[in-house]
Design an enzyme around this catalytic site. Structure first.
Site: not given
Ligand code: GAR
Length: 190
Positions: A109, A111, A138, A147
């Site tokens: 992912n 973020h 990140s 997260d």
């Protein structure tokens, strides 16, 4: 072995475009096999089609109140494209731990914050409100806690005196477009 990459989006898909463009490089070690959105009106779908990447939609709305059923359908569609890696790129749905477990160690992912700071939403405004000197973005491995998975790669972006959430967003997203392909390339080779 060239890794097969699925990219999940919810909106404009600018990070998805940067990933697909980067994967055109013959030494990248990965290729896009699917762009999947959770709504048919996600603008990134047209961009993916223009780039020649297969697309799919699993609309979350009919599954309101039944996250597990949405995840089951999404997993089925995703699996049919046999991805080795799944990249969340502005995919704004929270998965059940069961779904994340099925893709453990294979799901990334991006973020827009210097994790572990500012998990969740409104990251840039929260960094401004805190008086931080640095914002950033990140790429992390997705784990059941939101997260919170291990950071693969991160870049800092200085916060300027007159920054607003909009100006900071605009500067950070340019860095996202470099960071995510670099992180995916390393991850795909590992
Ligand atoms: C990006 O800034 C990404 O970091 C963020 O959404 C934006 C999507 O833009 N993701 C999150 O906030 C995830 N929690 P894009 O659709 O143009 O790539």
């Amino acid at each position: 072995m060239t890794k097969r990459v699925a990219i999940l989006i919810s909106g404009s898909g600018s990070n998805m475009v940067s990933l697909v463009e980067a994967m055109k490089s013959p030494d990248f070690g990965a290729k896009p096999v699917l762009v999947l959105a959770n709504k048919a009106e996600a603008a990134g779908l047209e961009k993916a089609k223009a780039l020649g990447v297969p697309t799919a939609v699993v609309d979350h709305r009919p599954y309101k109140g039944d996250r597990a059923a949405f995840d089951t359908e999404l997993h089925e569609v995703l699996s049919s494209y046999k991805p080795d890696i799944v990249c969340l790129a502005g995919f704004m749905r929270i998965f059940t731990p069961e779904l994340i477990e099925k893709w453990a160690g294979k799901m990334l992912n991006i973020h827009p914050a210097l994790l572990p700071k500012y998990k969740g939403l409104n990251t840039h405004q929260r960094a401004l409100d805190a008086g931080d000197a640095m914002g950033g973005c990140s790429v992390h491995i997705v784990t059941p806690e939101l997260d919170a998975g291990p950071v693969v790669k991160q870049v800092e972006v200085p916060i300027l005196p007159n920054d607003t959430a909009d100006t900071l967003t605009a500067r950070v997203i340019k860095e996202e477009h470099k960071l995510y392909p670099a992180a995916l390339k390393e991850f795909a080779k590992a």
